[in-house]
Design a protein around this motif. Sequence first.
Motif, PDB file in Angstrom:
ATOM      1  N   GLN A   1      -8.094  -7.126  -5.577  1.00 40.82           N
ATOM      2  CA  GLN A   1      -6.842  -6.504  -5.140  1.00 40.82           C
ATOM      3  C   GLN A   1      -5.665  -7.473  -5.163  1.00 40.82           C
ATOM      4  OE1 GLN A   1      -8.688  -5.092  -1.463  1.00 40.82           O
ATOM      5  NE2 GLN A   1      -8.164  -2.988  -2.026  1.00 40.82           N
TER       6      GLN A   1
ATOM      7  N   ILE B   1      -2.436  -5.465  -3.751  1.00 43.76           N
ATOM      8  CA  ILE B   1      -2.117  -4.031  -3.749  1.00 43.76           C
ATOM      9  C   ILE B   1      -3.361  -3.250  -3.348  1.00 43.76           C
ATOM     10  CG2 ILE B   1      -1.494  -2.053  -5.170  1.00 43.76           C
ATOM     11  CD1 ILE B   1       0.515  -3.704  -6.588  1.00 43.76           C
ATOM     12  N   LEU B   2      -3.209  -2.439  -2.295  1.00 43.21           N
ATOM     13  CA  LEU B   2      -4.299  -1.615  -1.773  1.00 43.21           C
ATOM     14  C   LEU B   2      -4.096  -0.170  -2.210  1.00 43.21           C
ATOM     15  CD1 LEU B   2      -4.284  -3.032   1.887  1.00 43.21           C
ATOM     16  CD2 LEU B   2      -5.229  -4.058  -0.187  1.00 43.21           C
ATOM     17  N   ASN B   3      -5.184   0.584  -2.263  1.00 43.17           N
ATOM     18  CA  ASN B   3      -5.113   1.964  -2.738  1.00 43.17           C
ATOM     19  C   ASN B   3      -4.581   2.931  -1.695  1.00 43.17           C
ATOM     20  OD1 ASN B   3      -6.141   1.343  -5.301  1.00 43.17           O
ATOM     21  ND2 ASN B   3      -8.258   1.484  -4.561  1.00 43.17           N
ATOM     22  N   GLU B   4      -4.679   2.554  -0.417  1.00 46.42           N
ATOM     23  CA  GLU B   4      -4.240   3.436   0.659  1.00 46.42           C
ATOM     24  C   GLU B   4      -3.851   2.604   1.876  1.00 46.42           C
ATOM     25  OE1 GLU B   4      -7.591   5.932   1.356  1.00 46.42           O
ATOM     26  OE2 GLU B   4      -8.813   4.328   2.205  1.00 46.42           O
ATOM     27  N   LYS B   5      -3.204   3.264   2.819  1.00 45.29           N
ATOM     28  CA  LYS B   5      -2.817   2.571   4.040  1.00 45.29           C
ATOM     29  C   LYS B   5      -4.066   2.126   4.791  1.00 45.29           C
ATOM     30  CE  LYS B   5      -0.357   3.115   8.427  1.00 45.29           C
ATOM     31  NZ  LYS B   5       0.391   4.024   9.327  1.00 45.29           N
ATOM     32  N   PRO B   6      -4.143   0.841   5.145  1.00 46.97           N
ATOM     33  CA  PRO B   6      -5.344   0.360   5.846  1.00 46.97           C
ATOM     34  C   PRO B   6      -5.295   0.671   7.333  1.00 46.97           C
ATOM     35  CG  PRO B   6      -3.822  -1.448   5.498  1.00 46.97           C
ATOM     36  CD  PRO B   6      -3.201  -0.236   4.848  1.00 46.97           C
TER      37      PRO B   6
ATOM     38  N   TYR C   1       0.842  -1.197   0.000  1.00 51.63           N
ATOM     39  CA  TYR C   1       0.000   0.000   0.000  1.00 51.63           C
ATOM     40  C   TYR C   1       0.879   1.249   0.000  1.00 51.63           C
ATOM     41  CZ  TYR C   1       1.067  -0.199   5.015  1.00 51.63           C
ATOM     42  OH  TYR C   1       1.713  -0.272   6.224  1.00 51.63           O
TER      43      TYR C   1
END
Length: 210
Positions: free
Chosen positions: A111, A134-139, A53
Amino acid sequence: MITDLKDFLTERLLKALPGDNAHQQMMAKPIGQRFKMKYSEPPKKGAVMIALYPFDNKVYFPLMKRPPYQGVHGGQVSLPGGKKEDSDQTLIETAIRETYEEIGVKISDQQVIGSLSDLNVTASNFIVKPVISILNEKPEFSRDPREVEHIFQAELEHLIHPQTIQEKELTVAKEVRLKAPFFDIDEKVVWGATAMILSEFVEILKEHYK
């Protein structure tokens, strides 16, 4: 940045992988008398997740320190993951489920971009599939206190720095001495199966960050 990485990995993971040659680079070696693990049952199947991320113009993924316990991986740093359950249709489902259960991060099938080579973990009689998402932002993380003592983030480019890999002597099972290569990440010793998995990932990342 992460879009370029996603494009690279999505294509690269479909090709031949470094596999065992990369795993061997981070395998702990016994000091003195060699020993061999013997099991009466075939290896169990499991999966772990490398969840990438973006954060502060860098790319990270979560690692976790397990609480001390009697099992062979007690107190070690690991990727989120675990044993395949009967309810899991695939090992990708295993990785997704375990990631949510252990660190509270929900990952969708969309994802997930691929996986690394399976790793035979002889110490616990497992064959582990490392899955990459792969994530779009920090979880937002939420640890399961029974499974996870601490969650921390590893910077992706830090992995490929030569000084990140070091070596030390470890004693496991009270009497087995090992010479263990490890990744020094956030001042934590990342060795064993997790280091072997990350070793293959590093070989692939070197192609992208060259």
